[in-house]
Design an enzyme around this catalytic site. Structure first.
Site, PDB file in Angstrom:
ATOM      1  N   SER A  32      20.515 -34.631 -37.873  1.00 32.27           N
ATOM      2  CA  SER A  32      21.348 -34.595 -39.082  1.00 32.27           C
ATOM      3  C   SER A  32      22.043 -35.929 -39.331  1.00 32.27           C
ATOM      4  CB  SER A  32      22.425 -33.526 -38.951  1.00 32.27           C
ATOM      5  OG  SER A  32      21.852 -32.255 -38.904  1.00 32.27           O
ATOM      6  N   GLU A  72      13.139 -24.916 -30.826  1.00 31.11           N
ATOM      7  CA  GLU A  72      14.582 -24.727 -30.939  1.00 31.11           C
ATOM      8  C   GLU A  72      14.902 -23.251 -31.160  1.00 31.11           C
ATOM      9  OE1 GLU A  72      16.322 -26.758 -34.268  1.00 31.11           O
ATOM     10  OE2 GLU A  72      18.353 -26.642 -33.460  1.00 31.11           O
TER      11      GLU A  72
END
Lengths: 396, 375
Positions: free
Chosen positions: A129, A244
């Site tokens: 991010s 993930e």
């Protein structure tokens, strides 16, 4: 249809339980039960204990020191760990980077990094991010420019979980700004001790320091730290995201959390009788328990498919949305159960250095309720997951 | 029908809003929360000077307001700015109880409260009472001319700053009887009174208070022996109106922050508020906010009449539900930034949710409403 676990699976669960009973340090489990967070040392120590037993890397092949558990075994292990108040294994190196290296990395990268992930030499964090690239991850701007035998990296990452402990970061960087966004991204491994890397804490609303900003100012990264091919990073990133999402439903956490809410509701007194007998509170518990019973089976339906080799696709997004809604509902019930004693906020008590105010189960519940708002935001927000579900099912 | 504020209340609202906009920005407020005292004496003095404390008392008690809509006018503004100063504890509860029950000598404290010169705390809740107002295990026993208090009080807001604590104790009756409860003015430095103070998640401080043979003269009692409960119920009703209005104000801020963010934050090349999935959820917040505003008006308007407690239960239940929705949806629509301590929404969201732990939560007020509606 057969809803029962096989004899082998039942035996495996007993092994896991016996192991946790023997090896999980009592004071650590107690600290986590009271809402505390493991220190770096405690976390590393727990990884070492798991590694000694050969259970640190459930999804790794045996040749690299993994245990090649199937999805059902992993689920059993995670469930037992949640009930025992064991720390979560920090996933960045073990279950996020490692599968990418095994699939797309060079032999040298695997031979160098995988043993260091397993023995705890390297603590990894994730550089995905950016301030301007959250849900829209492909718009990331951190730039890597090739100059001879290294890249020069400039830019900023954010929400970097436990970056304050990390000595390596795997990053998505832009190597070609002139093509379609997804086609100009590369996957780079960066030593956090390189000059020009700076980590700054972000304090969350419950006062915790879990996430960070990471700044890159003319950071020189050797070209051998590129994973796979230049400009193919988006493919690797998507591959990583499927990993993930293991344990995405968090069924074990919800079951342990719900059991905790019931314990509290039996201890709390409301209007002269146990809170658990209060019809409004009992109805709240019942509703979330019914949801959880169904979701536990949804989860098993999906992972039993994965166990025989079918990768979960859109189902993972469904599990993430429903799983986080249920976990957050349980956090909400827990703070409600604490009544007025949800209000005190004594952070030292969470770390075990101080006596709790009020009942020892109450001190961290409101802070945890706020902290766990993150569950529906990180790892692809629930809005993004709903978008994925709709897109897949309506062929958009 | 007229839903406009009177000229005086409009002026009070304007003055208070300007003052807080000027002096109570996020960074200043967060520094106050982190301070040892947990509130600012300077801000407190200025709130007194602006007449904010006086507006919470009737003219007969030395103020210039005291009605339901005076309380909502003040607390909506305090809520909008996320104010943590103990206006509820010192003025509405503490000062209000003394005004309701005190003799002339005791009432001199009300004047000091209005002037900003003294802090008070209402020490009523106990470790086992949860939200029950009648459950008082702390005892008051006569010993010659004296009264001796024993017991424990839980999560007493503003206890450390208070010069005097207003302590409830039972002089007769069973443990959950409304009859038999008295209130006593107890100096904070009384022998046998000890405190363990701590910060609260929504800001401000509270303490666990232990009363171990605290000896008082009989003149410390407020009102007649065993008859304090009606006054407690009346002041808690006023405090519930204040909490409802405060939460409404905080929700206004949360929704406004969310509106600005949805309009400015761009992902996928456009403001995220242009995605219908978010736009509709934002609209729901606005719809629920107007429900909350009306619930506050209902509660304040009935503060002095027979339907008081039912209206208040309705308002606090509705606001508890809407508050959770607004706090959670505001954080969710912000994403990560909504989770960070230094962003205004963090404190505002905590304040909204933690208010649901004071003087009864959503479920408590649901039960009260059912009970009172059946009566």
């Amino acid at each position: 249809m057969d809803l029962s676990y096989s004899p082998e699976e039942i035996a495996f669960r007993e092994d896991v339980r016996a192991f946790l009973n023997e090896k999980l340090p009592d004071e650590l489990a107690e600290k986590l039960r009271r809402g505390g967070h493991p220190s770096k040392e405690e976390q590393e120590n727990w990884h070492a204990i798991l590694n000694e037993r050969g259970w640190l890397a459930p999804n790794w092949p045996k040749e690299y020191g993994g245990c090649e558990w199937n999805a059902v075994q992993r689920h059993i292990f995670e469930e037992e760990c949640a009930f025992a108040n064991a720390p979560r294994v920090v996933p960045f190196g073990l279950s996020m980077l490692a599968p990418v290296l095994m699939k797309f990395g060079s032999k040298e990268q695997c031979d160098h990094f995988l043993p260091r992930i397993l023995d705890g030499t390297n603590w990894w964090c994730q550089g995905y991010s950016e301030p301007g690239a959250g849900s829209d991850l492909a718009s990331l701007k951190t730039r890597a420019v090739r100059e001879g035998d290294h890249y020069v990296v400039n830019g900023q990452k954010t929400w970097t979980t436990l970056g304050q402990h990390a000595d390596w970061i795997f990053c998505l960087v832009r190597t070609d700004p002139d093509v379609k966004q997804q086609e100009g991204i590369s996957f780079l491994l960066i030593d956090m001790n390189t000059p020009g890397v700076e980590v700054r804490p972000i304090i969350l609303l419950d006062g915790t320091h879990e996430v960070n900003e990471v700044f890159f100012d003319n950071v020189k990264v050797p070209v051998e730290n590129l994973v796979g091919e230049e400009n193919k990073g988006w493919t690797y990133a998507k591959y990583l995201l499927t990993h993930e999402r293991t344990n995405i439903a968090g069924v074990g956490f919800s079951q342990a959390g719900l059991a905790g809410v019931k314990r509290m509701a039996r201890a709390e007194v409301s209007g002269g009788r146990p809170l658990i007998e209060n019809p409004h509170f009992a109805a709240r518990i019942a509703r979330v328990e019914m949801d959880l019973m169904a979701m536990a089976t949804t989860n098993l339906r999906i992972i039993s498919k994965a166990a025989v080799g079918q990768a979960p696709g859109v189902e993972a997004s469904m599990l993430k949305v429903k799983g986080t809604i249920i976990r957050q509902e349980i956090n909400d019930l827990a703070r409600r159960a604490a009544g007025p004693y949800a209000m005190p906020f004594v952070s030292e008590a969470l770390e075990g250095d101080n006596d709790p105010v009020g009942p020892d189960y109450a001190g961290h519940l409101a802070a945890e309720y706020f902290n766990y708002r993150k569950l529906s935001i990180f790892g692809g927000s629930n809005e993004i997951q709903r978008g994925i579900i709709a897109k897949v099912k309506m062929g958009g | 029908m007229n839903f406009d504020l009177t000229e005086e209340r409009q002026m009070l609202q304007d003055t208070l809003r300007r003052f807080l906009a000027d002096r109570y920005a996020t960074a200043e407020r967060n520094a106050i929360i982190d301070s040892d005292a947990g509130f600012s004496s300077d801000i407190w003095a200025q709130l007194a000077e602006l007449g904010v404390l006086g507006a919470l008392f009737t003219e007969a008690d030395g103020g210039f307001g005291g009605a339901g809509f005076d309380i909502t006018t003040v607390f909506e503004e305090l809520g909008r700015a996320g104010v943590v100063e103990p206006v509820l504890d010192t003025a509405v509860l503490g000062g209000g109880l003394i005004a309701a029950l005190g003799n002339d000598a005791q009432k001199s404290l009300v004047e000091e409260v209005i002037g900003g010169g003294v802090h008070l705390a209402f020490a009523h809740g106990e470790p086992a009472s949860r939200y029950d107002l009648t459950r008082v295990e702390t005892t008051a026993k006569a010993d010659g001319d004296d009264i001796v208090l024993n017991g424990r009080k839980a999560v007493v807001a503003n206890a450390e700053a208070a010069g005097q604590l207003i302590v409830s104790a039972r002089e007769s009756g069973a443990v959950d009887d409304a009859d038999g409860i008295s209130l006593f003015l107890v100096p904070a430095d009384s022998s046998g009174l000890s405190q363990r103070g701590y910060p609260m998640l929504g800001g401000g401080r509270a303490a666990e208070v232990t009363l171990d043979d605290v000896r008082l003269p009989a003149s410390a009692r407020l009102g007649t022996a065993g008859d304090a409960f009606p006054a407690i119920a009346e002041r808690v009703a006023a405090a519930n109106v204040a909490l409802a209005a405060e939460t409404l104000g905080a929700m206004e801020t949360a929704v406004e922050l969310t509106r600005e963010y949805l309009m400015t934050r761009k992902q996928f090349g456009r403001p995220i508020g242009t995605f219908q999935a978010l736009a509709h959820r934002f609209s729901d917040l606005l719809i629920e906010l107007e429900q909350a505003r009306s619930a506050v008006i209902n509660a304040a308007g009935h503060l002095g009449d027979a339907d008081r407690d039912r209206q208040i239960a309705a308002a606090r239940n509705l606001i508890g539900r809407v508050g959770r929705l607004v706090a959670e949806e505001s954080i969710q629509m912000h994403g990560g930034i909504g989770m960070t301590q230094e962003y205004e929404l963090a404190h505002i969201a905590k304040r909204i949710v933690m208010n649901d732990h004071r003087l009864g939560d959503t479920d408590y007020h649901m039960e009260r409403f059912i009970e009172l509606s059946a009566a």
